[in-house]
Design an enzyme around this catalytic site. Structure first.
Site, short mmCIF file in Angstrom:
data_model
loop_
_atom_site.label_atom_id
_atom_site.label_comp_id
_atom_site.label_asym_id
_atom_site.label_seq_id
_atom_site.Cartn_x
_atom_site.Cartn_y
_atom_site.Cartn_z
N HIS A 1 -15.10 0.38 -0.72
CA HIS A 1 -15.02 -0.53 -1.89
C HIS A 1 -13.77 -0.25 -2.74
O HIS A 1 -13.76 -0.53 -3.93
CB HIS A 1 -16.27 -0.41 -2.77
CG HIS A 1 -17.56 -0.41 -2.02
ND1 HIS A 1 -18.28 -1.55 -1.77
CD2 HIS A 1 -18.24 0.60 -1.42
CE1 HIS A 1 -19.37 -1.24 -1.07
NE2 HIS A 1 -19.35 0.07 -0.84
N SER B 1 14.62 -6.03 -8.12
CA SER B 1 14.37 -7.21 -8.94
C SER B 1 15.65 -7.59 -9.65
O SER B 1 16.43 -6.72 -10.04
CB SER B 1 13.28 -6.90 -9.97
OG SER B 1 13.38 -7.78 -11.07
N LYS C 1 12.71 -1.74 -10.74
CA LYS C 1 11.79 -2.18 -9.70
C LYS C 1 12.27 -1.88 -8.28
O LYS C 1 13.44 -2.00 -7.96
CB LYS C 1 11.57 -3.69 -9.79
CG LYS C 1 10.80 -4.08 -11.03
CD LYS C 1 9.31 -3.98 -10.82
CE LYS C 1 8.85 -5.23 -10.14
NZ LYS C 1 7.43 -5.38 -10.12
N GLU D 1 4.59 -7.23 1.85
CA GLU D 1 3.94 -8.45 1.33
C GLU D 1 4.09 -9.61 2.31
O GLU D 1 3.16 -10.39 2.54
CB GLU D 1 4.54 -8.84 -0.01
CG GLU D 1 4.25 -7.81 -1.11
CD GLU D 1 5.10 -8.08 -2.34
OE1 GLU D 1 4.68 -8.84 -3.20
OE2 GLU D 1 6.21 -7.52 -2.44
#
Ligand code: ARG
Length: 463
Positions: free
Chosen positions: A161, A282, A288, A295
């Site tokens: 979980h 970024s 970043k 992704e």
């Protein structure tokens, strides 16, 4: 004689050529040109067989086979002019062959049809792709094995979980993906074995009255045997669907690993550092470092499973044998194959380059009362308590630690004894995360000794 504007391959009974919109919906050359090499290999095998069986002369077959090589070099060299009026790769190649060698080109299509031709070409293409997928899977499996071997005894939290469950080892977690991708490898190999029957010579649907030798062409093209039913041979796209099915499951596995890498590389987790080579920045936030490759791999399942569904829907209501609907098979498979391969190669690069942050993993491994099960097991083993009661006592100790704001090993013996007076000092041995993982020596468990045994087994399997 047919009108000049009608099709030179099948225009005999047509008085006029097709409407422009008819041509636009009908033509597949825009995408099936990717099968040029397979089409030419199939035609060269067919030509050799036609000569061996005496259906065409040796000199005609030789002219065809040589001419086809010229066509191939034109296509590979980028000088070939593809024509939508010639519909597809099969007719484009044959028409050009006619320009190069003249009359013998017209004998190439004896004893075959575009229906068995396209099935053969597409099978050869999918087979090549299965081989490429196998190679990429093997490389990724090796990268995961290297991670597992290096970190066989590094402790980290195991989750259910996404809540801390029990400590596991980094190596064990990596080896879980080895098992998953190992099954993918099996599916790819199974699909290849099952698909390896040659449709060529099934002709339009019923076979042919020419004395062709289907065993000869099957062998020349690396198939195990000719397919046994000509109707099935031209109607079957199971091989494409099996590829898409295996690709979908594999992409789902990659998506799960990608998701973990996204979570693990966040500032909140810091379990792994992805290399600069597989990260992006970024344009506005200078600090970043984004896991874009992970992704994108996570997202690839959408188009790959989409292709699987799309082709299932194309095939599901088709009467035997060939229907033009089946031309819609290729773009789906090409796109899925390209993207699966890209995802596998990118994942291999990411896994090979990433470094696990051993200290962050270990710190996280001990938090969240991850050794509570070890404590309950100790109460069962040492105090002979029924597991249900041990679960209850441990729960009370967890509540006490939670209230104090500390972890289980930070409770004093007196505090523990206030919950159950038989608890002894050696309970602390099982509360440490290293002892916890080392104790889980059941087959397939997380103990470093078990992980190393599985790494060794896989190294032998992969050779
Ligand atoms: N371009 C067609 C395809 O991809 C080739 C087969 C055409 N056969 C036919 N009977 N029209 O399926």
């Amino acid at each position: 004689m047919a009108d000049k504007s009608s099709n030179q391959m099948w225009g005999g009974r047509f008085a006029a050529g097709p409407d422009a919109i008819m041509e636009a919906i009908n033509a597949s050359i825009g995408f099936d040109k990717r099968m040029a090499a397979q089409d030419i290999a199939g035609s060269r095998a067919h030509a050799a067989m036609l000569a061996r069986t005496g259906i065409v002369s040796d000199s005609d077959a030789e002219a065809m086979r040589e001419g086809l090589l010229t066509v191939l070099s034109e296509i590979e060299g980028g000088t070939f002019e593809f024509s939508a009026a010639l519909e597809d790769i099969h007719m484009n190649v044959e028409a050009r062959l006619k320009e190069i060698i003249g009359e013998p080109a017209g004998r190439l299509h004896t004893g075959r049809s575009r229906n068995d031709q396209v099935a053969t070409d597409f099978k050869l293409w999918v087979r090549d792709q299965l081989d490429a997928t196998e190679g990429a899977l093997l490389a990724l499996l090796r990268a995961l094995l290297a991670q597992a071997e290096a970190g066989a005894d590094w402790v980290m939290p195991g989750f259910t979980h996404l809540q801390t469950a029990q400590p596991v080892t980094w190596g064990h977690h990596m080896m879980a993906y080895v098992e998953m991708l190992g099954r993918d490898l099996g599916r790819v190999r199974d699909a290849r074995t099952r698909m390896n029957e040659c449709p060529l010579g099934a002709a339009a649907l019923a076979g042919t009255s020419f004395p062709i030798d289907r065993h000869m062409t099957a062998e020349a093209l690396g198939f195990d045997r000719p397919s046994a039913n000509s109707l099935d041979a031209v109607s079957d796209r199971d091989f494409a669907l099996e590829f898409l099915g295996a690709a979908s499951i594999c992409a789902m596995h990659l998506s799960r690993l990608a998701e973990e890498l996204v979570i693990w590389s966040s500032a909140q987790f810091r379990f792994v550092t992805l290399s600069d080579r597989f990260s992006t920045g970024s344009s506005i936030m200078p600090q970043k470092k984004n896991p874009d490759a992970a992704e994108l791999i996570r997202a690839k399942i959408g188009r790959i499973f989409g292709a699987n569904v799309a082709l299932m829907m194309v095939m599901k209501g088709l009467p035997l044998a060939y229907s033009k609907d089946m031309q819609e098979d290729k773009e789906q498979v090409f796109d899925a194959a390209d993207n699966l391969l890209l995802a596998l190669v990118a994942m291999e690069g990411m896994v090979r380059d990433m470094s696990a942050n051993r200290d962050a993993l270990e710190a996280a491994a001990g938090s969240g009362f991850s050794t509570a099960t070890d404590l309950a097991d100790w109460l069962v083993r040492v105090l002979d308590m029924p597991f249900r009661e041990a679960h209850h006592v441990t729960g009370a100790l967890v509540a006490m630690a939670e209230k104090k704001g500390c972890d289980l090993p930070d409770l004093s013996l007196e505090e523990m004894q206030s919950v159950h007076d038989a608890i002894r000092a050696d309970v602390f041995d099982v509360l440490g995360v290293h002892n916890s993982v080392a104790s889980r020596t059941s087959y397939g468990g997380t103990a470093p000794s078990e992980v190393r045994a599985q790494v060794k087994r896989w190294q032998e399997v992969l050779g």
